[in-house]
Design a protein around this motif. Structure first.
Motif, PDB file in Angstrom:
ATOM      1  N   GLN A  52      31.785 -23.386 -12.242  1.00 35.47           N
ATOM      2  CA  GLN A  52      31.813 -23.195 -13.699  1.00 35.47           C
ATOM      3  C   GLN A  52      33.219 -23.248 -14.265  1.00 35.47           C
ATOM      4  O   GLN A  52      33.462 -23.883 -15.290  1.00 35.47           O
ATOM      5  CB  GLN A  52      31.163 -21.857 -14.070  1.00 35.47           C
ATOM      6  N   ILE A  53      34.172 -22.579 -13.607  1.00 36.86           N
ATOM      7  CA  ILE A  53      35.523 -22.520 -14.191  1.00 36.86           C
ATOM      8  C   ILE A  53      36.290 -23.830 -13.994  1.00 36.86           C
ATOM      9  O   ILE A  53      37.336 -24.029 -14.607  1.00 36.86           O
ATOM     10  CB  ILE A  53      36.346 -21.313 -13.655  1.00 36.86           C
ATOM     11  N   THR A  54      35.778 -24.713 -13.138  1.00 35.06           N
ATOM     12  CA  THR A  54      36.442 -26.011 -12.950  1.00 35.06           C
ATOM     13  C   THR A  54      35.632 -27.147 -13.567  1.00 35.06           C
ATOM     14  O   THR A  54      36.016 -28.315 -13.463  1.00 35.06           O
ATOM     15  CB  THR A  54      36.648 -26.321 -11.448  1.00 35.06           C
ATOM     16  N   GLY A  55      34.514 -26.822 -14.172  1.00 35.48           N
ATOM     17  CA  GLY A  55      33.703 -27.853 -14.815  1.00 35.48           C
ATOM     18  C   GLY A  55      33.182 -28.892 -13.846  1.00 35.48           C
ATOM     19  O   GLY A  55      33.025 -30.061 -14.203  1.00 35.48           O
ATOM     20  N   THR A  56      32.944 -28.477 -12.606  1.00 34.23           N
ATOM     21  CA  THR A  56      32.440 -29.422 -11.607  1.00 34.23           C
ATOM     22  C   THR A  56      30.924 -29.306 -11.477  1.00 34.23           C
ATOM     23  O   THR A  56      30.348 -28.238 -11.698  1.00 34.23           O
ATOM     24  CB  THR A  56      33.104 -29.196 -10.228  1.00 34.23           C
ATOM     25  N   ASN A  57      30.319 -30.409 -11.100  1.00 37.32           N
ATOM     26  CA  ASN A  57      28.861 -30.481 -10.970  1.00 37.32           C
ATOM     27  C   ASN A  57      28.451 -30.312  -9.513  1.00 37.32           C
ATOM     28  O   ASN A  57      29.279 -30.457  -8.609  1.00 37.32           O
ATOM     29  CB  ASN A  57      28.374 -31.833 -11.493  1.00 37.32           C
ATOM     30  N   PRO A  58      27.176 -30.052  -9.268  1.00 38.66           N
ATOM     31  CA  PRO A  58      26.692 -30.023  -7.892  1.00 38.66           C
ATOM     32  C   PRO A  58      27.110 -31.310  -7.181  1.00 38.66           C
ATOM     33  O   PRO A  58      27.021 -32.394  -7.755  1.00 38.66           O
ATOM     34  CB  PRO A  58      25.168 -29.949  -8.055  1.00 38.66           C
TER      35      PRO A  58
END
Ligand code: CO
Length: 212
Positions: A52-58
């Motif tokens: 969440q804090i890095t805006g990364t997806n699965p």
């Protein structure tokens, strides 16, 4: 009355549906395999969710979390994650991310006995001892704690570079960057400590391992 954990299962169904609505092949594609570019070593703290804090997806970030984001070279769990991430997934970046306000680091600064966890906190106390001259000179307790948290991250990056896993990757010409970051709970911003290791050059010679 609805049980609190049931809410999580409901949320999950809603989340999966939203993903499918946005991209009908979302799960089908993810199920084929993963090739994340990053390994995240962070704190177990519930307020620091790596994706969440890095805006990364699965599929984008391989994650290992423990109390106070420690790299303990006798920890089979950490070593297994690191080995798989570097040798099989061939991640390009390993990020150790601490966070200001870390309960583990704060506990390690004190003398209270907590039980079994004291054995884990011992590793953090060692970091204090390495840097006690700098830390003891900081009179403001909050500032000292913040610096200790940063130094703990830097020390864990050092510990990563000492592992045979990381050293072998570098010797084999694999691109592998080690980073040290600190997340601030108060504003949600990650600070890069600029510990960008790409070789063993900064490591004391005693830790250097010859190629097998
Ligand atoms: Co923490």
């Amino acid at each position: 009355m609805e049980k609190s954990y049931e809410k999580l299962l409901e949320n999950n169904k809603t989340w999966a549906q939203i993903k499918i609505n946005n991209d009908p092949l979302f799960f089908e594609n993810l199920a084929k395999g993963q090739s994340p570019e990053y390994l995240w070593i962070g704190c177990s703290d519930s307020r620091v969710p790596a994706d969440q804090i890095t805006g990364t997806n699965p599929g984008e970030i391989f994650v290992h979390r423990n109390i106070a984001n420690m790299v303990v070279h006798s920890d089979m769990n950490l070593l297994s994650v690191l080995s798989y991430a570097v040798e099989v997934l061939k991640v390009k970046h390993v990020i150790v991310c601490g966070h200001y306000g870390c309960g583990g680091v704060i506990a390690a600064m004190g003398n209270k006995q907590y039980g079994l966890i004291d054995n884990w906190l011992r590793h953090i106390k060692d970091v204090y001892r390495f840097h006690h001259t700098e830390l003891d000179a900081i009179t403001d307790v909050n500032e000292r704690t913040r610096r200790f948290i940063e130094l703990n991250v830097i020390e864990q990056v050092n510990d990563l570079s000492k592992t045979s896993i990381v050293q072998n990757a570098w010797k084999n010409g694999q691109t592998l960057h080690l980073h040290g970051w600190v997340y601030d709970l108060k504003d949600g911003i990650i600070k890069d400590l600029d510990v960008n290791y790409t070789s063993t050059k900064d490591l004391h010679a005693v830790y250097h391992l010859d190629k097998i």
